[in-house]
Design an enzyme around this catalytic site. Structure first.
Site, short mmCIF file in Angstrom:
data_model
loop_
_atom_site.label_atom_id
_atom_site.label_comp_id
_atom_site.label_asym_id
_atom_site.label_seq_id
_atom_site.Cartn_x
_atom_site.Cartn_y
_atom_site.Cartn_z
CB CYS A 179 -1.29 88.01 -13.27
SG CYS A 179 -2.05 89.08 -14.44
N GLY A 207 8.29 80.63 -24.30
CA GLY A 207 7.34 79.53 -24.27
C GLY A 207 5.99 79.99 -24.79
N1 PLP Z 1 3.69 77.49 -20.09
C1 PLP Z 1 3.78 77.35 -18.77
C2 PLP Z 1 3.25 76.12 -18.11
C3 PLP Z 1 4.37 78.36 -17.99
O1 PLP Z 1 4.43 78.23 -16.67
C4 PLP Z 1 4.84 79.53 -18.65
C5 PLP Z 1 5.42 80.64 -17.86
O2 PLP Z 1 5.13 80.83 -16.71
C6 PLP Z 1 4.74 79.61 -20.04
C7 PLP Z 1 4.16 78.57 -20.73
C8 PLP Z 1 5.24 80.80 -20.79
O3 PLP Z 1 6.64 80.78 -20.94
P1 PLP Z 1 7.43 82.14 -21.22
O4 PLP Z 1 7.60 82.83 -19.92
O5 PLP Z 1 8.74 81.68 -21.82
O6 PLP Z 1 6.63 82.91 -22.19
#
Ligand code: PLP
Length: 391
Positions: free
Chosen positions: A327, A71
């Protein structure tokens, strides 16, 4: 020894059995999906099948799905000032984001610092739409990034309303749906999103796969983050994570099929948990309680109880929870989300996030409540002693 209770699903979810099977099946394949021979075509088939399943989870076209490593990478790819549409080839002049975005959005992709503006949230952690409308008046070609649900509070954002405002201002809307997908309906057309970020491991896939989903055919990134072999339509070079993508597809299909049942189950368990919490700690504050929230998330604090100490004590009792802001370094930082909601410094230090999942049972909730009764009692007593108040 009693089994542990895992209440940190917003950090990462359990691997779904369907995803585990898809992962193992894909690992048994040898081909590179770019190869033309039968082995290569078999690997390609898995990726394209997964692309359809991931697209369906958010009601998008398979061709709109760009697989990434996470993400985080999808967010970084989305936040480009060079982004083009059929009608607008000039660079986006400003990036607006809610003050409560995930750190991967807060990092603001390839926008210069001076082009970024925060949109405030109210005391329940919901985006202030009037502030968005007012801010967009200061830009001519804005890109706006708003999460569908916050990872700390679970508060669902008014994305469809924001989309109308963004589009009226000639802007593009990116929606980070990493926490919302698989927990609440998430349809690109209903949301009015131009771009949507997803992450495999939050919906029951494996870690190391994500996607940026484009709603329309006409959105282009002339500046991909990784160039090379031309994979993912030239938008994300590198031999694909075939097994991770196959598992992502399987998880997306299962999450879509089971969404209503799983959401109802999680909500029932969360209600039990919040009732129990209120009975044990009547002074506890549940953040975002006045807003619509994801069915699985409770972020709460008890004045005088420090989150880091509580999390360690709960861990020793066999219960895994986190502070609001997990974190990567494992150190608990004060939450920018609670700060943006105007939460007082003393409560902010005490925020504990409990996030449930589709396997959560009443027995798990009871275990948590038992552990919380013990831990909160001990911690409040020691905090009162430290402050010289008779316990
Ligand atoms: N966006 C949100 C709202 C998240 O909670 C997270 C991860 O905790 C991410 C993006 C990042 O995703 P990834 O762990 O696949 O990098």
């Amino acid at each position: 020894m009693a089994e542990r209770v895992y209440f940190d699903w917003n950090a990462t979810a359990l691997l779904r059995p369907q995803a585990r099977q898809a992962l193992l099946d894909a690992l048994a394949l040898t081909g590179n999906p770019s190869s033309v021979h039968a082995e290569g075509r078999a690997a390609r088939h898995l990726i394209e099948h997964a692309r359809e399943d991931v697209a369906q989870l958010v009601g998008a076209r398979p061709a709109g799905v760009i697989f990434t490593s996470s993400g985080t990478e999808a967010n970084a790819l989305a936040l480009s000032s060079a982004i083009e549409t059929a009608n607008e080839k000039r660079p986006r002049d400003r990036l607006f984001m809610s003050a409560i975005e995930h750190s991967s959005v807060r990092a603001s992709g390839r926008f210069p610092r001076e082009a970024i503006e925060d949109i405030p949230v109210d005391a329940d952690g919901r985006l202030k739409l009037a502030a968005l409308a007012e801010a967009l008046g200061r830009a001519s070609r804005p890109l706006v990034s708003i999460m569908l649900a916050n990872n700390e509070t679970g508060v669902v954002q008014p994305v469809a309303e924001a989309a109308a405002i963004v589009h009226a201002a000639g802007g593009l809307l990116h929606v980070d749906a990493v926490q919302a997908a698989g927990r609440i309906p998430c349809d690109v057309a209903a949301l009015g999103a131009d771009l949507v970020t997803l992450s495999a491991h939050k919906i029951g896939g494996a870690k190391g796969a994500g996607a940026l989903v484009r709603a329309g055919d006409d959105i282009h990134f002339p500046d991909p983050l990784i160039r090379g072999g031309g994979q993912e339509r030239g938008l994300r070079a590198g031999t694909e994570n075939v097994a991770g993508i196959a598992a992502f597809g399987a998880a997306a299909a299962a999450a879509r099929r089971q969404l209503a049942d799983e959401a109802a189950q999680m909500l029932a368990m969360r209600s039990l948990l919040e009732e129990g919490l209120g009975a044990i700690s009547p002074q506890a504050v549940i953040f975002g309680a006045g807003a619509e929230r994801l069915p699985n998330t409770t972020l709460f604090a008890l004045d005088g109880v420090n989150a880091e100490t509580a999390i360690i004590a709960l861990d020793l009792e066999g219960v895994a929870v986190s502070s609001g802001a997990a974190c990567s370094s494992g150190k608990v930082q004060p939450s920018h989300v609670l700060d943006a909601m105007g939460v007082s410094a003393s409560l902010l230090r005490g925020a504990v996030r409990v996030s449930l999942g589709w396997t959560t049972t009443q027995a798990d909730v009871a275990r948590f409540l038992g552990a919380w009764r013990k831990v909160s009692g001990a911690l409040s007593r020691s905090s009162k002693q430290q402050r010289g108040i008779a316990a």
